[in-house]
Design a protein around this motif. Structure first.
Motif, PDB file in Angstrom:
ATOM      1  N   LYS A  85       0.850  -1.196   0.000  1.00  0.00           N
ATOM      2  CA  LYS A  85       0.000   0.000   0.000  1.00  0.00           C
ATOM      3  C   LYS A  85       0.881   1.240   0.000  1.00  0.00           C
ATOM      4  O   LYS A  85       1.942   1.261   0.628  1.00  0.00           O
ATOM      5  N   ILE A  86       0.430   2.290  -0.698  1.00  0.00           N
ATOM      6  CA  ILE A  86       1.155   3.552  -0.722  1.00  0.00           C
ATOM      7  C   ILE A  86       0.163   4.715  -0.612  1.00  0.00           C
ATOM      8  O   ILE A  86      -1.037   4.539  -0.857  1.00  0.00           O
ATOM      9  N   LYS A  87       0.678   5.869  -0.273  1.00  0.00           N
ATOM     10  CA  LYS A  87      -0.072   7.117  -0.383  1.00  0.00           C
ATOM     11  C   LYS A  87       0.509   7.901  -1.545  1.00  0.00           C
ATOM     12  O   LYS A  87       1.729   7.942  -1.720  1.00  0.00           O
ATOM     13  N   HIS A  88      -0.350   8.530  -2.323  1.00  0.00           N
ATOM     14  CA  HIS A  88       0.130   9.259  -3.497  1.00  0.00           C
ATOM     15  C   HIS A  88      -0.625  10.577  -3.641  1.00  0.00           C
ATOM     16  O   HIS A  88      -1.837  10.642  -3.407  1.00  0.00           O
ATOM     17  N   HIS A  91      -3.939  11.034  -5.590  1.00  0.00           N
ATOM     18  CA  HIS A  91      -5.188  10.516  -5.028  1.00  0.00           C
ATOM     19  C   HIS A  91      -5.067  10.590  -3.513  1.00  0.00           C
ATOM     20  O   HIS A  91      -4.926   9.573  -2.820  1.00  0.00           O
ATOM     21  N   HIS A  94      -7.309   8.491  -0.331  1.00  0.00           N
ATOM     22  CA  HIS A  94      -7.293   7.051  -0.039  1.00  0.00           C
ATOM     23  C   HIS A  94      -5.906   6.469  -0.300  1.00  0.00           C
ATOM     24  O   HIS A  94      -5.150   6.993  -1.115  1.00  0.00           O
ATOM     25  N   GLN A  95      -5.604   5.381   0.382  1.00  0.00           N
ATOM     26  CA  GLN A  95      -4.397   4.627   0.082  1.00  0.00           C
ATOM     27  C   GLN A  95      -4.592   3.835  -1.211  1.00  0.00           C
ATOM     28  O   GLN A  95      -5.716   3.449  -1.543  1.00  0.00           O
ATOM     29  N   LEU A  96      -3.495   3.598  -1.916  1.00  0.00           N
ATOM     30  CA  LEU A  96      -3.528   2.799  -3.137  1.00  0.00           C
ATOM     31  C   LEU A  96      -2.900   1.443  -2.854  1.00  0.00           C
ATOM     32  O   LEU A  96      -1.822   1.358  -2.248  1.00  0.00           O
ATOM     33  N   SER A  97      -3.550   0.387  -3.287  1.00  0.00           N
ATOM     34  CA  SER A  97      -3.056  -0.971  -3.080  1.00  0.00           C
ATOM     35  C   SER A  97      -2.347  -1.477  -4.330  1.00  0.00           C
ATOM     36  O   SER A  97      -2.770  -1.184  -5.456  1.00  0.00           O
ATOM     37  N   SER A  98      -1.267  -2.224  -4.144  1.00  0.00           N
ATOM     38  CA  SER A  98      -0.539  -2.787  -5.283  1.00  0.00           C
ATOM     39  C   SER A  98      -1.304  -3.972  -5.852  1.00  0.00           C
ATOM     40  O   SER A  98      -1.984  -4.715  -5.145  1.00  0.00           O
ATOM     41  N   PHE A 124      -0.815   0.368  -8.997  1.00  0.00           N
ATOM     42  CA  PHE A 124      -1.381   0.764  -7.720  1.00  0.00           C
ATOM     43  C   PHE A 124      -2.772   1.311  -7.993  1.00  0.00           C
ATOM     44  O   PHE A 124      -2.970   2.056  -8.954  1.00  0.00           O
ATOM     45  N   CYS A 126      -7.016   2.273  -6.392  1.00  0.00           N
ATOM     46  CA  CYS A 126      -8.088   2.405  -5.410  1.00  0.00           C
ATOM     47  C   CYS A 126      -9.330   1.832  -6.077  1.00  0.00           C
ATOM     48  O   CYS A 126      -9.924   2.467  -6.959  1.00  0.00           O
TER      49      CYS A 126
END
Length: 274
Positions: A85-88, A91, A94-98, A124, A126
């Motif tokens: 998971k990352i924050k970008h 976006h 919400h966190q983005l999942s790989s 990545f 959402c």
């Protein structure tokens, strides 16, 4: 940053490792890129200057790699540790999942607006917002760059930033720029640049090492190669216009991987030495 450097018999060679790279695990289990098998750490992917195309980011690489012997699957070290998971900034809510099967995604990357076409590529996303990014777009683009004709830094932005109805044009290639894709922008001078044109800009703090071409950013240069067809050792380097033409095939060495003698003017393409 702390690092280790080889001094064999008191003589320096060009083998250097970050302190953290000396602690890379010999095996990786349940890697997001290839969870079905254990990946083994290779200190050399083939012979000394062997290049490989990373199966996660599809860029040319060399040096350390993780590989699955059963599947002939190989990825660079950076891609082996892609977080789940990352924050970008594109976006922020919400966190983005790989996600390892990016080719099944039907929409486009929100940063470059191109589709997800490569099998086993990493993205990545959402899922609730149907928002997806290429892993390379999410992690490889620097937040700021500098242009030699602009005294201000240009920031990476993700939406139109000017309140006008006119078209956007890239200051480097002078082609029209799609304001719905991410791009670099100077908020003071109102100048914009494609992310694909950014590597062509001379940087005050270069983020592309060895060559101006972004596709070679994961290649490590400087090794020494002994051959039977030349009396001196040859160095593995990026070719420039000053290197002229290949001694063997006669074609330009500019912007190519080359083997070059630092004691005389001998230089050939990497592909011509075999």
């Amino acid at each position: 940053m702390t690092f280790y450097k080889c001094k064999f018999n008191g003589q320096e060679c060009k083998f250097v490792l970050h302190d953290r790279c000396t602690r890379l695990p010999a095996e990786l289990h349940n890697c997001i890129n290839h969870p079905q098998h254990t990946l083994l750490l290779l200190t050399k992917a083939g012979h000394e200057f062997s290049r490989f195309r990373c199966k996660a980011c599809y860029k040319l690489c060399n040096g350390f790699a993780y590989s699955c012997v059963k599947c002939s699957y190989i990825i660079q070290v950076r891609c082996a540790f892609i977080p789940k998971k990352i924050k970008h900034k594109s976006h922020p809510n919400h966190q983005l999942s790989s996600f390892a099967e990016a080719s099944t995604i039907k929409d486009c990357c929100r940063m470059c607006l191109s589709r997800f076409t490569a099998d086993n590529n990493i993205s990545f996303g959402c899922d609730g917002c149907e928002f997806h990014l290429h892993a390379r777009c999410a992690s490889l683009l620097p937040e700021t760059i500098r242009h030699r004709y602009d005294k201000h830094p240009l920031s990476l932005v993700y939406a139109p930033v000017e309140n006008h109805e006119g078209d956007y044009f890239c200051e480097v290639c002078e082609e029209e720029l799609n304001p719905n894709a991410c791009f670099y922008h100077c908020h003071i001078c109102a100048q914009s640049i494609h992310t694909t044109c950014a590597p062509l800009i001379p940087q005050s703090n270069p983020y592309i090492c060895g060559t101006s071409n972004v596709r070679y950013r994961n290649i490590k240069y400087g090794g020494i190669h002994k051959t039977e067809y030349h009396m001196h050792p040859l160095s593995f380097l990026p070719g420039t216009k000053r290197d002229g033409d290949c001694t063997k095939c006669g074609k330009t060495l500019n912007d190519r991987h080359i083997l070059k003698c630092l004691q005389c003017k001998f230089a050939i393409h990497y592909m011509c030495h075999n």
